[in-house]
Design a protein around this motif. Sequence first.
Motif: not given
Length: 204
Positions: A50-53, A154-159
């Motif tokens: 959501i942060c990334g979006l 952000f997407f890196m941390w999500a992964g």
Amino acid sequence: MRVFNFLLPVFLTPVFETMVYPLMEKFGLPTTATFRMVLGMIAAALSFIICGLVQLAMEERVASYNKKHFTSYTLDTLPQENQLHMLATLPQIFFIACGDILCRIASYEFAYSYAPTSMKSLCQSLYYLTAVSGNIVTIIFTKIEITNRDLYKFFMWAGIEIWAALAMFLITRQVIGPLEKFKLENLVGTTRPDDAEMEKLQKT
């Protein structure tokens, strides 16, 4: 918005105990500590997504404004009235609070339910050690400039969080059987020293 970081876990913890967990049991979902830890990690990953979006929406808003007005604003210099409202960050705060509740309480429950009385303090020390280790990893990844765009971070941390949840799920599947056996053989039916003293006092 920092107020929500403190208030949401306080208000959501009883909601989980009285509503969420009973609903999970009603629909046949497990409410074990290990399952809740995995769910907490997934919730944290959703928070980063959501942060990334939100970051993507902010960047698109800046690009659209610059194209329309022939300007060269950045995220930091865009006029306040054209920026996203701060309440747009509430969903990610909500999910990270849910992840914190699911993971933190369940991890304590998991460690204390399988640890002998003499090792409960050690379990708490190990918990804080893993928290410190996680902070160190976060600092290292933050200092390394892998990319200039926060969106990718952000997407890196999500992964990373999703992979950690998968690893937790696979590891707990392997160790839960021996742990249950150890608990039945060594912990069930045992009493702590203070419990034994209380029983003596009641008898007298």
